[in-house]
Structures are given as C-alpha cells and as structure tokens.
Design a protein around this motif. Structure first.
Motif, PDB file in Angstrom:
ATOM      1  N   UNK A  63     -13.399 -33.122  -9.668  1.00 35.33           N
ATOM      2  CA  UNK A  63     -13.967 -33.015  -8.325  1.00 35.33           C
ATOM      3  C   UNK A  63     -15.383 -33.569  -8.302  1.00 35.33           C
ATOM      4  N   UNK A  64     -16.163 -33.233  -9.305  1.00 33.35           N
ATOM      5  CA  UNK A  64     -17.539 -33.703  -9.460  1.00 33.35           C
ATOM      6  C   UNK A  64     -17.595 -35.234  -9.441  1.00 33.35           C
ATOM      7  N   UNK A 100     -22.726 -44.305   0.576  1.00 34.00           N
ATOM      8  CA  UNK A 100     -24.155 -44.278   0.902  1.00 34.00           C
ATOM      9  C   UNK A 100     -25.016 -45.181   0.014  1.00 34.00           C
ATOM     10  N   UNK A 101     -24.508 -45.516  -1.175  1.00 34.47           N
ATOM     11  CA  UNK A 101     -25.176 -46.407  -2.135  1.00 34.47           C
ATOM     12  C   UNK A 101     -26.449 -45.832  -2.746  1.00 34.47           C
ATOM     13  N   UNK A 102     -26.607 -44.511  -2.687  1.00 30.47           N
ATOM     14  CA  UNK A 102     -27.741 -43.846  -3.333  1.00 30.47           C
ATOM     15  C   UNK A 102     -27.208 -43.013  -4.489  1.00 30.47           C
ATOM     16  N   UNK A 103     -27.588 -43.355  -5.712  1.00 29.39           N
ATOM     17  CA  UNK A 103     -27.135 -42.594  -6.883  1.00 29.39           C
ATOM     18  C   UNK A 103     -27.657 -41.161  -6.843  1.00 29.39           C
ATOM     19  N   UNK A 104     -28.909 -41.016  -6.457  1.00 29.43           N
ATOM     20  CA  UNK A 104     -29.499 -39.669  -6.422  1.00 29.43           C
ATOM     21  C   UNK A 104     -28.787 -38.772  -5.420  1.00 29.43           C
ATOM     22  N   UNK A 105     -28.508 -39.294  -4.242  1.00 23.81           N
ATOM     23  CA  UNK A 105     -27.837 -38.506  -3.211  1.00 23.81           C
ATOM     24  C   UNK A 105     -26.399 -38.180  -3.630  1.00 23.81           C
ATOM     25  N   UNK A 106     -25.751 -39.124  -4.295  1.00 21.55           N
ATOM     26  CA  UNK A 106     -24.397 -38.877  -4.806  1.00 21.55           C
ATOM     27  C   UNK A 106     -24.416 -37.759  -5.846  1.00 21.55           C
ATOM     28  N   UNK A 107     -25.431 -37.766  -6.708  1.00 21.29           N
ATOM     29  CA  UNK A 107     -25.552 -36.737  -7.734  1.00 21.29           C
ATOM     30  C   UNK A 107     -25.800 -35.368  -7.119  1.00 21.29           C
ATOM     31  N   UNK A 108     -26.702 -35.307  -6.160  1.00 24.12           N
ATOM     32  CA  UNK A 108     -27.024 -34.036  -5.508  1.00 24.12           C
ATOM     33  C   UNK A 108     -25.835 -33.509  -4.710  1.00 24.12           C
ATOM     34  N   UNK A 109     -25.099 -34.413  -4.087  1.00 20.81           N
ATOM     35  CA  UNK A 109     -23.916 -34.013  -3.318  1.00 20.81           C
ATOM     36  C   UNK A 109     -22.821 -33.485  -4.241  1.00 20.81           C
ATOM     37  N   UNK A 110     -22.586 -34.179  -5.342  1.00 23.44           N
ATOM     38  CA  UNK A 110     -21.505 -33.789  -6.248  1.00 23.44           C
ATOM     39  C   UNK A 110     -21.789 -32.448  -6.921  1.00 23.44           C
ATOM     40  N   UNK A 111     -23.032 -32.194  -7.329  1.00 27.19           N
ATOM     41  CA  UNK A 111     -23.330 -30.906  -7.958  1.00 27.19           C
ATOM     42  C   UNK A 111     -23.255 -29.779  -6.927  1.00 27.19           C
ATOM     43  N   UNK A 112     -23.644 -30.053  -5.693  1.00 29.29           N
ATOM     44  CA  UNK A 112     -23.562 -29.040  -4.635  1.00 29.29           C
ATOM     45  C   UNK A 112     -22.108 -28.655  -4.358  1.00 29.29           C
ATOM     46  N   UNK A 113     -21.238 -29.644  -4.256  1.00 27.59           N
ATOM     47  CA  UNK A 113     -19.815 -29.380  -4.010  1.00 27.59           C
ATOM     48  C   UNK A 113     -19.208 -28.621  -5.190  1.00 27.59           C
ATOM     49  N   UNK A 146     -18.903 -37.734  -6.388  1.00 26.53           N
ATOM     50  CA  UNK A 146     -19.964 -38.690  -6.715  1.00 26.53           C
ATOM     51  C   UNK A 146     -19.543 -40.111  -6.306  1.00 26.53           C
ATOM     52  N   UNK A 147     -18.323 -40.487  -6.660  1.00 26.39           N
ATOM     53  CA  UNK A 147     -17.847 -41.837  -6.346  1.00 26.39           C
ATOM     54  C   UNK A 147     -17.780 -42.085  -4.846  1.00 26.39           C
ATOM     55  N   UNK A 148     -17.268 -41.112  -4.103  1.00 25.99           N
ATOM     56  CA  UNK A 148     -17.166 -41.259  -2.642  1.00 25.99           C
ATOM     57  C   UNK A 148     -18.556 -41.349  -2.018  1.00 25.99           C
ATOM     58  N   UNK A 149     -19.439 -40.444  -2.435  1.00 26.62           N
ATOM     59  CA  UNK A 149     -20.796 -40.438  -1.871  1.00 26.62           C
ATOM     60  C   UNK A 149     -21.539 -41.722  -2.221  1.00 26.62           C
TER      61      UNK A 149
END
Length: 192
Positions: A122-123, A134-147, A127-130
């Motif tokens: 899921x993580x 959105x093309x932001x690695x940081x935002x993808x990381x923060x989104x994936x850990x939150x989920x 991350x891949x979808x985000x």
C-alpha cells in the motif's frame, strides 16, 4: 544482553549511508546536488536512475534486515518494533555523517516489508500514484506514510503506534520540503 546487541545493531545497520558511499565511488558528492540530501531521490536528480534504484534497494534492505534479525532472535513485539524505529533513526541520524542523514522513507519501506508486506505494498502504491500525479517526491512520501499510518490504525493497532512515531520523524525531516510546498518552491520532477 542479546536484546541490546540487536537494538544497537539495528541503529548501526540503519546508519550505513549507502547513498553517500555509492555516489562517492562514482565521483558524486550528494551534499552538492539538488537538496543536498543523501537519498535515492537526490541521486535521481543527477540523472543516474540505476544508481538511484540501487540506493533505494540498499536503504530499504537495511531496514528489512534490522527487523528480520530481531524477529529471528526474539518473539517480543517491543524489541522488534524498537529495532524498526532504531533502523529508521539510524538512517536519519547516522553517527558517520555527524547525525545528518536522509529522510528515512526507503528504510521505512524496508521495515514495513518485514512487519507487514500488505502495508508495504500500500505504501509503495500510494507513493507511485501520488508521485506520478503530482511529480513531487516529498509530497508522495508524506502522503504514503500518512495513508500507511491510517491503514494500520484500522488493521494492525500495534504497528500503528510504531508507524506513527516513524511518520512524525519523517514529517520533521521533511520540514524544509513542507515549507517549500506551501510556498510553491519545491523541486518538481518532470516526465522525460
């Protein structure tokens, strides 16, 4: 005595700065590239995707090995979960780099693979979808850990508390990225 050896080893293993080591071999100083962070994302900014993939693998592997080793020696959730947190802390605050390490995302993936591979999947998917959207690695990381934290709250409460601690650490390590995102100054990856 054995538990202290395992816990110290988890930190030491997590603290091995693989990204820094493999880029130095190639003549690259990560502190002078992009964000200056020692992680796979910053290696990707050099244009060397193979090296970035290797760093991602190695940083994940050390998190996995730290937890897997604890699982083999102990049937104690506290020791196993503590080893997971220490591996991430080792990556974030390595003694070898004056406690100035990476953001801990790849190492978190490694501990998740050892602790709950469905949450790990899921993580990665989030991350891949985000990132692809959105093309932001940081935002993808923060989104994936939150989920992942939310998912474990409903499905594995013991892991929830561990991931909550890890998530707080990851958010703190991303404080500059969060500020940049809020000011629209964050580095964006574009499709090539």
């Amino acid at each position: 005595m054995e538990k202290y050896i395992v816990l110290i080893s988890s930190y030491v293993l997590g603290s091995i700065p693989f990204s820094s080591i493999i880029t130095k071999i190639k003549g690259i100083n990560l502190r002078e590239v992009g964000s200056g962070n020692i992680g796979a994302t910053n290696i990707a900014r050099t244009g060397n995707k193979e090296l970035a993939a290797l760093a991602l693998f190695l940083d994940s592997l050390k998190g996995f090995i730290a937890v897997y080793a604890a699982q083999q020696f102990f049937n104690n959730g506290i020791i196993i979960y503590t080893s997971a947190i220490l591996a991430v802390l080792g990556h974030m605050f390595p003694i070898w780099l004056k406690f100035n390490g990476g953001k801990g995302v790849a190492t978190t993936l490694g501990i998740l693979i050892a602790l709950n591979n469905r949450v790990a999947l899921l993580f990665v998917l989030i991350w891949l979808v985000a990132f692809s959207t959105l093309r932001y690695s940081s935002l993808a990381s923060l989104t994936s850990i939150t989920v992942a934290v939310i998912a474990t709250f409903f499905f594995q409460r013991e892991l929830f508390f561990v991931l909550l601690i890890v998530a707080i650490l990851i958010f703190l390590k991303h404080h500059k990225n969060i500020a940049n995102l809020l000011q629209s100054k964050e580095y964006k990856f574009f499709k090539q």
